[in-house]
Scaffold this motif. Structure first.
Motif, PDB file in Angstrom:
ATOM      1  N   ASP A   8      27.592  64.122  58.322  1.00 36.81           N
ATOM      2  CA  ASP A   8      28.476  63.174  57.703  1.00 36.81           C
ATOM      3  C   ASP A   8      28.879  63.930  56.135  1.00 36.81           C
ATOM      4  O   ASP A   8      28.317  64.130  56.060  1.00 36.81           O
ATOM      5  CB  ASP A   8      27.526  62.241  58.663  1.00 36.81           C
ATOM      6  N   ARG A  44      27.270  64.606  68.332  1.00 36.63           N
ATOM      7  CA  ARG A  44      28.357  65.111  66.915  1.00 36.63           C
ATOM      8  C   ARG A  44      27.818  65.505  65.464  1.00 36.63           C
ATOM      9  O   ARG A  44      27.185  64.613  64.573  1.00 36.63           O
ATOM     10  CB  ARG A  44      28.841  63.385  66.800  1.00 36.63           C
ATOM     11  N   GLU A  45      27.131  66.635  66.075  1.00 38.96           N
ATOM     12  CA  GLU A  45      26.799  67.058  64.691  1.00 38.96           C
ATOM     13  C   GLU A  45      27.074  67.800  63.604  1.00 38.96           C
ATOM     14  O   GLU A  45      26.751  67.798  62.418  1.00 38.96           O
ATOM     15  CB  GLU A  45      25.794  68.373  65.617  1.00 38.96           C
ATOM     16  N   ARG A  65      25.574  73.578  67.871  1.00 40.05           N
ATOM     17  CA  ARG A  65      25.097  72.150  68.972  1.00 40.05           C
ATOM     18  C   ARG A  65      23.782  72.562  68.639  1.00 40.05           C
ATOM     19  O   ARG A  65      23.353  73.823  69.168  1.00 40.05           O
ATOM     20  CB  ARG A  65      25.801  72.348  69.593  1.00 40.05           C
ATOM     21  N   GLN A 103      18.437  65.616  66.694  1.00 35.28           N
ATOM     22  CA  GLN A 103      19.665  66.283  66.156  1.00 35.28           C
ATOM     23  C   GLN A 103      20.876  64.665  65.908  1.00 35.28           C
ATOM     24  O   GLN A 103      21.149  65.160  64.676  1.00 35.28           O
ATOM     25  CB  GLN A 103      20.126  67.025  67.139  1.00 35.28           C
ATOM     26  N   LYS A 104      20.235  63.991  66.871  1.00 29.39           N
ATOM     27  CA  LYS A 104      21.786  63.088  65.898  1.00 29.39           C
ATOM     28  C   LYS A 104      21.080  62.140  65.381  1.00 29.39           C
ATOM     29  O   LYS A 104      21.554  61.626  64.465  1.00 29.39           O
ATOM     30  CB  LYS A 104      21.608  62.408  67.425  1.00 29.39           C
ATOM     31  N   SER A 147      29.803  65.251  62.030  1.00 33.28           N
ATOM     32  CA  SER A 147      31.195  63.992  62.581  1.00 33.28           C
ATOM     33  C   SER A 147      32.057  63.872  62.435  1.00 33.28           C
ATOM     34  O   SER A 147      33.036  64.905  61.211  1.00 33.28           O
ATOM     35  CB  SER A 147      30.725  62.631  61.223  1.00 33.28           C
ATOM     36  N   CYS A 166      22.829  65.773  61.507  1.00 37.84           N
ATOM     37  CA  CYS A 166      23.912  65.792  61.657  1.00 37.84           C
ATOM     38  C   CYS A 166      24.498  65.873  60.098  1.00 37.84           C
ATOM     39  O   CYS A 166      23.758  65.986  59.374  1.00 37.84           O
ATOM     40  CB  CYS A 166      23.620  65.102  62.064  1.00 37.84           C
TER      41      CYS A 166
END
Ligand code: NCD
Length: 330
Positions: A271, A295-296, A239, A264-265, A298, A269
């Motif tokens: 996902d 939400r690094e 994070r 970062q978002k 998901s 991330c």
């Protein structure tokens, strides 16, 4: 084995083999009520002091619960920055000296400032203390017991740490877990580390120098990290360490934090798309906590069977139990 546990560079291959064996043994014993009762004798009559100046969930709870499973008496100050005599202006050196007088077998400390634990260890040696000091995180410095549980998990999940290709991503500049893990991985053969971060948060040159000196290969990448995901055996995400992004001007600090969180978002991330690029037998790791706003990792990625974040947390207790036991009983 050194008296104090301050930096991951100090762990020897013999120590690593022994602690991982013992963690395995404790895990097996904990699964059987009769065996787990035997564990209670290992630290019976021993005193463990836990002193945390920074927030913690896993590290503190796993030390405290682990020590209880081994039968120790535990005294814990969870928010020492607010409730200890530090508030009254006491120095860390005085606090350490004072605790030494109460004769704990082990003193586990998390501090806000890098280098404080090393100073504490020197002081304890100077006064001839018999107490073992464990660094449970010193600001942006190191988190050696997290590195132990991370390498234990790599070994458990992948069968070997030699030859591992691992990508570490997120806030590599301020995160202490990646620093300690990189130091520890440099002790294994043919490891390749890929550091994936925005340029403002890329890993420190001190770590790269250490890897060069220990002939550990590495690559530094930015938001094009996805190209390298299919080659990794492990992906270790972190994070944004918001609490370490500080500026004397509050407005500037707020802007800097928001900007980095946005980067970062948007670009760093893990996902579903990133999971799809990873090998079917790769693992996804994170020291936790995940920042729920950024939400690094998901929710979809977290549910993927390759995601071992809770296993890491659980392993942390067995590894810390093994460490306490080795310090006290040899
Ligand atoms: C880490 C820490 O404190 O450095 N947490 C932990 O101990 N598992 C990671 C973090 O806070 O981001």
């Amino acid at each position: 084995m050194k008296r104090h546990v301050i930096r991951s560079q100090d762990f020897t291959p013999e120590f690593l083999a022994r602690i991982f064996d013992r963690a395995d043994q404790f895990r097996r014993m904990m699964e059987h009520p009769a065996e787990s009762k035997k564990l209670k004798k290992r630290l019976k009559g021993r005193l463990i002091n836990v002193l945390f100046y920074e927030p913690s969930t896993r590290t503190m709870a796993s030390f405290v619960d682990g020590a209880h499973h081994l039968g120790a008496t535990v005294f814990c100050t969870a928010d020492a920055g607010l409730t200890s005599s530090t508030v009254k202006g006491e120095t860390f050196a005085h606090t350490i000296r004072m605790f030494n007088g109460y004769r704990p077998d082990v003193l586990v400390v998390r501090h806000k400032e890098e280098g404080r634990l090393a100073e504490g260890a020197l002081l304890l040696n100077k006064i001839g203390s018999r107490t073992h000091l464990i660094n449970a995180g010193d600001g942006p410095g190191q988190h050696p017991t997290q590195a132990l549980l991370d390498v234990y998990t790599l070994h458990q999940q992948l069968g070997s740490v030699d030859g591992v290709k691992i990508m570490m991503g997120g806030d590599l500049l301020n995160g202490r877990t990646v620093r300690s893990l990189a130091y520890l991985l440099s002790k294994y053969k043919d490891v390749h580390i890929t550091f994936a971060a925005p340029k403002q948060l890329q890993i420190g040159s001190d770590i790269l120098r250490h890897l060069d000196e220990h002939c550990t290969e590495y690559t530094c990448v930015g938001e094009d990290f996805r190209n390298l995901l299919p080659a990794q055996h492990a992906v270790y995400w972190t994070r944004l360490q918001l609490e370490r992004i500080v500026h004397e001007d509050i407005e500037t600090q707020k802007k800097q934090r928001e900007e980095l969180a946005r980067i970062q978002k948007d670009c760093f991330c893990i996902d579903a798309a990133e999971m799809a690029l990873m090998r079917p037998d790769a693992i996804l790791m994170h020291p936790l906590p995940i920042n729920n706003e950024v939400r690094e990792i998901s929710l979809v990625a977290e549910d993927d069977p390759r995601c071992v974040i809770f296993l890491q947390a659980e392993n942390g207790m067995y590894v810390r139990m093994a460490l306490l036991d080795m310090l006290v009983n040899g």
